[in-house]
Design an enzyme around this catalytic site. Structure first.
Site, mmCIF file in Angstrom:
data_model
loop_
_atom_site.group_PDB
_atom_site.id
_atom_site.type_symbol
_atom_site.label_atom_id
_atom_site.label_comp_id
_atom_site.label_asym_id
_atom_site.label_seq_id
_atom_site.Cartn_x
_atom_site.Cartn_y
_atom_site.Cartn_z
ATOM 1 N N TYR A 29 125.800 104.883 -50.889
ATOM 2 C CA TYR A 29 125.467 104.281 -52.178
ATOM 3 C C TYR A 29 126.584 104.445 -53.184
ATOM 4 O O TYR A 29 127.541 105.191 -52.946
ATOM 5 C CB TYR A 29 124.158 104.872 -52.723
ATOM 6 C CG TYR A 29 124.254 106.270 -53.299
ATOM 7 C CD1 TYR A 29 124.443 107.381 -52.483
ATOM 8 C CD2 TYR A 29 124.162 106.478 -54.671
ATOM 9 C CE1 TYR A 29 124.526 108.656 -53.029
ATOM 10 C CE2 TYR A 29 124.242 107.753 -55.222
ATOM 11 C CZ TYR A 29 124.422 108.837 -54.391
ATOM 12 O OH TYR A 29 124.517 110.101 -54.924
ATOM 13 N N LYS A 55 129.692 109.163 -49.498
ATOM 14 C CA LYS A 55 128.583 109.140 -50.474
ATOM 15 C C LYS A 55 127.302 108.645 -49.809
ATOM 16 O O LYS A 55 126.860 107.514 -50.021
ATOM 17 C CB LYS A 55 128.971 108.270 -51.675
ATOM 18 C CG LYS A 55 128.106 108.509 -52.909
ATOM 19 C CD LYS A 55 128.768 107.944 -54.144
ATOM 20 C CE LYS A 55 127.880 107.941 -55.365
ATOM 21 N NZ LYS A 55 127.449 109.267 -55.804
ATOM 22 N N ARG A 75 135.714 103.244 -53.025
ATOM 23 C CA ARG A 75 135.033 104.375 -52.382
ATOM 24 C C ARG A 75 133.927 103.878 -51.454
ATOM 25 O O ARG A 75 133.709 104.441 -50.374
ATOM 26 C CB ARG A 75 134.475 105.347 -53.409
ATOM 27 C CG ARG A 75 133.897 106.604 -52.750
ATOM 28 C CD ARG A 75 133.480 107.654 -53.738
ATOM 29 N NE ARG A 75 132.464 107.168 -54.640
ATOM 30 C CZ ARG A 75 132.095 107.780 -55.752
ATOM 31 N NH1 ARG A 75 132.662 108.912 -56.087
ATOM 32 N NH2 ARG A 75 131.164 107.281 -56.524
ATOM 33 N N GLU A 79 130.654 121.716 -56.005
ATOM 34 C CA GLU A 79 130.418 120.718 -57.066
ATOM 35 C C GLU A 79 129.004 120.901 -57.584
ATOM 36 O O GLU A 79 128.285 121.802 -57.157
ATOM 37 C CB GLU A 79 130.649 119.297 -56.530
ATOM 38 C CG GLU A 79 129.828 118.963 -55.309
ATOM 39 C CD GLU A 79 130.208 117.634 -54.645
ATOM 40 O OE1 GLU A 79 130.750 116.746 -55.319
ATOM 41 O OE2 GLU A 79 129.930 117.496 -53.444
ATOM 42 N N LEU A 118 132.507 115.292 -53.104
ATOM 43 C CA LEU A 118 132.652 113.854 -53.305
ATOM 44 C C LEU A 118 133.889 113.615 -54.170
ATOM 45 O O LEU A 118 134.126 114.340 -55.145
ATOM 46 C CB LEU A 118 131.415 113.282 -54.013
ATOM 47 C CG LEU A 118 131.443 111.757 -54.080
ATOM 48 C CD1 LEU A 118 131.146 111.141 -52.728
ATOM 49 C CD2 LEU A 118 130.488 111.225 -55.122
ATOM 50 N N ARG A 171 113.018 102.380 -33.691
ATOM 51 C CA ARG A 171 113.692 103.637 -34.021
ATOM 52 C C ARG A 171 114.482 104.129 -32.826
ATOM 53 O O ARG A 171 113.944 104.245 -31.722
ATOM 54 C CB ARG A 171 112.661 104.698 -34.443
ATOM 55 C CG ARG A 171 113.267 106.040 -34.815
ATOM 56 C CD ARG A 171 112.204 106.997 -35.337
ATOM 57 N NE ARG A 171 112.772 108.279 -35.741
ATOM 58 C CZ ARG A 171 112.913 109.316 -34.925
ATOM 59 N NH1 ARG A 171 112.515 109.258 -33.662
ATOM 60 N NH2 ARG A 171 113.454 110.443 -35.367
HETATM 61 N N1 PDD Z 1 126.520 111.067 -58.392
HETATM 62 N N2 PDD Z 1 129.542 114.775 -56.658
HETATM 63 C C1 PDD Z 1 128.347 114.355 -56.212
HETATM 64 C C2 PDD Z 1 127.652 115.150 -55.169
HETATM 65 C C3 PDD Z 1 127.769 113.173 -56.743
HETATM 66 O O1 PDD Z 1 126.579 112.751 -56.302
HETATM 67 C C4 PDD Z 1 128.454 112.461 -57.753
HETATM 68 C C5 PDD Z 1 127.917 111.180 -58.337
HETATM 69 C C6 PDD Z 1 129.705 112.951 -58.193
HETATM 70 C C7 PDD Z 1 130.522 112.236 -59.241
HETATM 71 O O2 PDD Z 1 131.090 111.040 -58.744
HETATM 72 P P1 PDD Z 1 131.361 109.802 -59.699
HETATM 73 O O3 PDD Z 1 132.232 110.303 -60.787
HETATM 74 O O4 PDD Z 1 132.054 108.839 -58.822
HETATM 75 O O5 PDD Z 1 130.032 109.328 -60.210
HETATM 76 C C8 PDD Z 1 130.219 114.097 -57.612
HETATM 77 C C9 PDD Z 1 125.926 109.825 -58.851
HETATM 78 C C10 PDD Z 1 126.239 109.516 -60.282
HETATM 79 C C11 PDD Z 1 124.436 109.840 -58.560
HETATM 80 O O6 PDD Z 1 124.101 110.311 -57.477
HETATM 81 O O7 PDD Z 1 123.631 109.360 -59.368
#
Ligand code: PDD
Length: 287
Positions: A33, A151, A52, A183, A207, A101
């Protein structure tokens, strides 16, 4: 007004939008996503999110559901159809619906990926009052899988982490592996020490945040020193400042870690400045 969402080539009222029970996103979290912010009806950092997404799909051998131009067109069409001023566009691509499945990946020639997109309205997204007070975080163990650079929609543990934080009276959780912070549950994290911005280096462990890349670029342009390396919770508690970044929170000050105030317990000047620069520059470059 009913939201208009996008599913596999169609724009539909949300109540009419469906995905098969055999979709691998539903059965196996076999999907990726992106979340792209919208400010003033325009997309923030779209090119970064698109790149990405392409990388995540390639790593999992999922075919691209459409061309880059089509992807931008769908984002813009959804913003327009939902009259979105400030908020987010959520995009999900799964390996699709093979009709049953099976652990084995389906043949991409017969099973097309599923593409779902929808908007989330957040009026005043850039004026989030939390940015003025900062947020509090707790630390929890990072027990996620080893490819956090992809992601994926496997968000159960980050979601549990958020709930652990809430139960502890905090706003978010920082994940710790081998004694070092990886993170936040859904954001990249930073501390400021002796005026230097410290954030974990890129690898499979985190990420590769699109906001992170932009913020580090702006920091360097503003002559700030950036050090990319892992840090501990104790280091964060003794730091001058802490903050996090994500597409939906931009730059958010962190004022307490595991109950210990960071700095004087209020948002610090580096986080405040970077937030201002990020929002201003992103609005200018939005498409
Ligand atoms: N989350 N690390 C993780 C685990 C994340 O899920 C996200 C983003 C980030 C930051 O990435 P970016 O700057 O590209 O948004 C870092 C999104 C916003 C979400 O899951 O809603």
């Amino acid at each position: 007004m009913s939201r208009i969402v996008y599913v596999n080539g169609e724009y539909l009222p949300e109540a009419e939008a469906t995905v098969s029970v055999f979709d691998r996103g539903f059965l196996m979290a076999d999907g990726v996503y992106e979340v792209t912010s919208v400010l003033g009806g325009k997309l923030i950092d779209f090119a970064g999110h698109q790149l990405r997404l392409a990388r995540s799909l390639k790593e999992l051998e999922i075919a691209a559901p459409c061309s880059d131009d089509e992807l931008l067109e769908i984002h813009r069409e959804l913003v327009a159809r939902n009259d979105l001023t400030d908020g987010m566009v959520y995009l999900q691509v799964t390996r699709g619906n093979p009709g049953d499945r099976d652990f084995v990946f389906p043949d991409p020639a017969t099973t097309r990926p599923t593409l779902v997109m929808f908007t989330q309205s957040k009026p005043g997204l850039a004026d989030n009052p939390q940015a003025k007070t900062g947020i509090k975080v707790i630390s929890i163990e990072d027990i996620r899988w080893g490819r956090r650079d992809i992601k994926t929609v496997q968000l159960l543990y980050p979601s549990m982490g958020k709930m652990m934080a809430k139960k502890a009276g905090a706003d978010d959780a920082w994940l710790v592996e081998d004694g070092k912070v990886t993170e936040g549950t859904s954001n990249n994290v930073y501390i400021v020490k002796n005026g230097r911005i410290i954030t974990r280096n890129l690898s499979h462990d985190i990420l590769h945040g699109i906001t992170r890349a932009a913020v580090l670029r702006f920091a360097k342009e503003a002559q700030m020193v950036v050090e990319e390396r892992p840090f501990t919770i104790e280091e964060a508690q003794g730091a001058e400042e802490a903050f996090m970044t994500s597409a939906s929170a931009f730059v958010m000050p962190v004022v307490a870690v595991d109950g210990a105030s960071v700095g004087d317990g209020t948002p610090g000047p580096v986080a405040k400045r970077l937030r201002e620069i990020y929002v201003e520059e992103s609005r200018k470059a939005a498409i």
